[in-house]
Design a protein around this motif. Structure first.
Motif, short mmCIF file in Angstrom:
data_model
loop_
_atom_site.label_atom_id
_atom_site.label_comp_id
_atom_site.label_asym_id
_atom_site.label_seq_id
_atom_site.Cartn_x
_atom_site.Cartn_y
_atom_site.Cartn_z
N GLY A 187 20.38 15.84 -27.50
CA GLY A 187 21.82 16.00 -27.44
C GLY A 187 22.32 17.37 -27.76
N ARG A 188 21.65 18.16 -28.55
CA ARG A 188 22.20 19.46 -28.94
C ARG A 188 21.12 20.53 -28.83
NH1 ARG A 188 25.27 16.01 -28.74
NH2 ARG A 188 27.03 15.49 -30.10
N VAL A 189 21.53 21.71 -28.48
CA VAL A 189 20.62 22.85 -28.42
C VAL A 189 21.06 23.84 -29.47
CG1 VAL A 189 19.72 24.71 -27.01
CG2 VAL A 189 20.18 22.49 -25.98
N VAL A 190 20.20 24.17 -30.37
CA VAL A 190 20.54 25.09 -31.45
C VAL A 190 20.04 26.48 -31.09
CG1 VAL A 190 20.28 25.58 -33.89
CG2 VAL A 190 20.35 23.21 -33.09
N GLN A 191 20.95 27.46 -31.12
CA GLN A 191 20.58 28.82 -30.78
C GLN A 191 19.88 29.48 -31.95
OE1 GLN A 191 24.13 30.77 -29.59
NE2 GLN A 191 24.25 29.73 -27.61
N ALA A 192 18.83 30.18 -31.64
CA ALA A 192 18.08 30.86 -32.69
C ALA A 192 18.78 32.16 -33.06
CB ALA A 192 16.66 31.15 -32.21
N ASP A 193 18.48 32.62 -34.22
CA ASP A 193 19.04 33.90 -34.67
C ASP A 193 18.58 34.99 -33.69
OD1 ASP A 193 19.79 36.21 -35.94
OD2 ASP A 193 19.26 35.45 -37.94
N LYS A 194 19.55 35.79 -33.24
CA LYS A 194 19.24 36.82 -32.25
C LYS A 194 18.22 37.83 -32.79
CE LYS A 194 23.68 36.49 -29.91
NZ LYS A 194 24.89 37.20 -29.48
N LYS A 195 18.15 37.97 -34.09
CA LYS A 195 17.24 38.95 -34.67
C LYS A 195 15.80 38.45 -34.67
CE LYS A 195 20.70 41.03 -37.68
NZ LYS A 195 21.07 41.36 -39.07
N LYS A 196 15.65 37.12 -34.54
CA LYS A 196 14.31 36.54 -34.59
C LYS A 196 13.77 36.36 -33.18
CE LYS A 196 15.11 33.99 -38.89
NZ LYS A 196 15.09 32.66 -39.53
N THR A 197 12.52 36.60 -33.03
CA THR A 197 11.88 36.39 -31.75
C THR A 197 10.92 35.21 -31.90
OG1 THR A 197 11.95 38.76 -31.30
CG2 THR A 197 10.45 37.42 -29.97
N LEU A 198 11.29 34.09 -31.23
CA LEU A 198 10.50 32.87 -31.35
C LEU A 198 9.55 32.75 -30.18
CD1 LEU A 198 13.30 30.34 -32.40
CD2 LEU A 198 11.72 31.60 -33.87
N SER A 199 8.31 32.49 -30.49
CA SER A 199 7.33 32.29 -29.43
C SER A 199 7.49 30.89 -28.88
CB SER A 199 5.92 32.47 -30.00
OG SER A 199 5.71 31.55 -31.06
N PRO A 200 7.30 30.72 -27.57
CA PRO A 200 7.45 29.38 -26.99
C PRO A 200 6.43 28.40 -27.56
CG PRO A 200 6.43 30.91 -25.43
CD PRO A 200 6.89 31.73 -26.60
N GLU A 201 6.92 27.15 -27.76
CA GLU A 201 6.03 26.13 -28.32
C GLU A 201 5.03 25.69 -27.26
OE1 GLU A 201 8.22 22.94 -29.92
OE2 GLU A 201 9.29 24.15 -31.40
N ALA A 202 3.83 25.44 -27.71
CA ALA A 202 2.80 24.98 -26.79
C ALA A 202 3.11 23.53 -26.40
CB ALA A 202 1.42 25.06 -27.46
N PRO A 203 2.88 23.17 -25.12
CA PRO A 203 3.13 21.78 -24.70
C PRO A 203 2.20 20.82 -25.42
CG PRO A 203 1.95 23.02 -23.01
CD PRO A 203 2.36 24.01 -24.04
N LEU A 204 2.66 19.58 -25.55
CA LEU A 204 1.86 18.57 -26.24
C LEU A 204 0.59 18.27 -25.44
CD1 LEU A 204 4.62 16.04 -27.38
CD2 LEU A 204 3.48 17.81 -28.74
N THR A 205 -0.48 18.10 -26.14
CA THR A 205 -1.73 17.70 -25.50
C THR A 205 -1.67 16.20 -25.21
OG1 THR A 205 -2.82 17.20 -27.60
CG2 THR A 205 -2.95 19.48 -26.79
N SER A 206 -2.60 15.72 -24.40
CA SER A 206 -2.65 14.30 -24.07
C SER A 206 -2.87 13.45 -25.31
CB SER A 206 -3.76 14.04 -23.05
OG SER A 206 -5.02 14.44 -23.56
N VAL A 207 -3.64 13.98 -26.27
CA VAL A 207 -3.89 13.25 -27.52
C VAL A 207 -2.59 13.12 -28.32
CG1 VAL A 207 -5.12 13.28 -29.71
CG2 VAL A 207 -6.30 13.96 -27.61
#
Length: 406
Positions: free
Chosen positions: A179-199
């Protein structure tokens, strides 16, 4: 009945009128409740006012117009008994948790404006919100092909479907409202999360589907923002007013304990666990385990996890020792009740003082009225005396005139 994408309310009122006509023709007296929702707040405001231009009269059959509409100045309105059956609320069907346990869901001419993926997600949400054998009513240009295995087509012309089977909600991401998208701090650089494995996906599915755990995310106003899992086994919509307040969607005994635990978690910024909280499910006692995780840097909402406590064999002589509240939270529960009691006493004392002040003002006003009444009576007596004098003077004048004439 859930009327999704109700716009300015004409469809919701029309359905209410048709349902009432059907019930009267069938000789049945059944309570009808219609939830009408739309993403546009201005449209909801117009619908709630129940005021439409007189030009709509030509679109309504004469018989129904005379029976269900009244003229109010320059506007037309449906009768109060119809208006009371419809509850309007702002709601985003693609993001917010759906209304549940509906006998019918209507959504006409909205799906044609979204892509296929979102169409399937919304249709699966409608399927989820319907009771078994409930009906889905779509627009003439729309189809429910994406979830055809869970529906039976009743009318191809009018696009009426009946819930007749089950579908895999996980396939359509139905439970995860996002329902909501939270914006990250512009000063921080977030690496994309790895997709979930089948397990990991298999583990998540096992937790939600097989073990029946439900995760609900709320803000500091207790409003549900996201939900994961089949949450309707633990939550229900309020009977009177549509709200997504978590405390009003659980039974009262659970609500009190949950409120106390939430405050403790927010205050101490620690995870709180509640074990074997007694609740009711289908008229039978069940015991819930509830865990609360406060907001953190990774997620701004409070996570509440519901799970049904595994059945345990308890000796008869120990059954009386089971408390509705966990022993460790009993003191907090009593403190909460005492605080509410003190607040109630304070409010009552204020009300008594206000009543006493009002009573004194009324007594003063009464004395003034009595005094004014006495003055009016005195004035009335003077007027009566003056009237008698005028009557006597008039008689004397009449006699003088008569003498002069003779």
């Amino acid at each position: 009945i859930w009327v999704c994408a109700c716009s300015t309310g004409q469809e919701a009122y029309s359905i209410a009128i048709v349902v009432n006509e059907c019930l009267k023709n069938a000789g049945k007296n059944i309570e009808v409740k219609i939830f009408a929702t739309d993403i546009d707040e201005k449209s909801i405001e117009i619908a709630s006012k129940n005021q439409y231009p007189k030009s709509i009269k030509k679109e309504i059959p004469t018989k129904l117009f005379k029976k269900y509409f009244v003229e109010d100045g320059n506007h037309l309105s449906v009768l109060p008994e119809i208006r009371k059956q419809v509850v309007f609320a702002k709601h985003d069907v693609s993001k917010s948790p759906p209304f549940i346990k509906n006998d019918m869901v209507t959504c006409r001419n909205m799906l044609i404006y979204v892509n296929t993926v979102l169409q399937d997600k919304i249709l699966s949400t409608f399927h989820f919100s319907l009771n078994p054998d409930g009906y889905l009513f779509l627009g003439s240009s729309e189809t429910a092909h994406g979830i055809k295995q869970g529906l039976t087509e009743i009318s191809s012309k009018w696009k009426i479907f009946k819930k007749s089977g089950v579908i895999n909600y996980a396939t359509f991401n139905t439970y995860n409202t996002q329902g909501r998208v939270v914006q990250a701090d512009k000063k921080k650089t977030l690496s994309p999360e790895a997709p979930l494995t089948s397990v990991e996906k298999s583990f998540n599915k096992f937790i939600t589907n097989d073990l029946g755990y439900v995760g609900v995310f709320i803000d500091k106003m207790y409003t549900i923002q996201e939900a994961v899992g089949n949450y309707r086994q633990f939550l229900e919509l309020p009977d009177t007013k549509i709200e997504l307040n978590i405390l009003k969607m659980v039974p009262k005994p659970v609500s009190i304990v949950l409120n106390t635990a939430l405050r403790k978690s927010w205050k101490e910024l620690k995870t709180v666990h509640l074990t074997r909280i007694r609740s009711k499910k289908n008229g039978e006692d069940v015991y819930l385990n509830i865990s609360i995780q406060p907001p953190n840097e990774d997620h701004p909402f409070t996570m509440i996890v519901f799970g049904e406590s595994m059945t345990e064999i308890v000796a008869e002589n120990e059954d009386h020792n089971l408390s509705m509240l966990a022993e460790t939270h009993h003191g907090e529960y009593v403190f909460e009740l005492e605080a509410e009691l003190n607040e109630t006493r304070t409010n009552l004392q204020m009300a008594v003082e206000e009543m006493e002040t009002t009573n004194e003002e009324l007594q003063s006003s009464n004395e003034e009225l009595l005094s004014a009444n006495e003055e009016l009576q005195s004035s009335n007596e003077e007027l009566q005396s003056l009237n008698e004098e005028l009557h006597t003077l008039n008689t004397e004048h009449q006699l003088k005139i008569k003498e002069l004439v003779e």
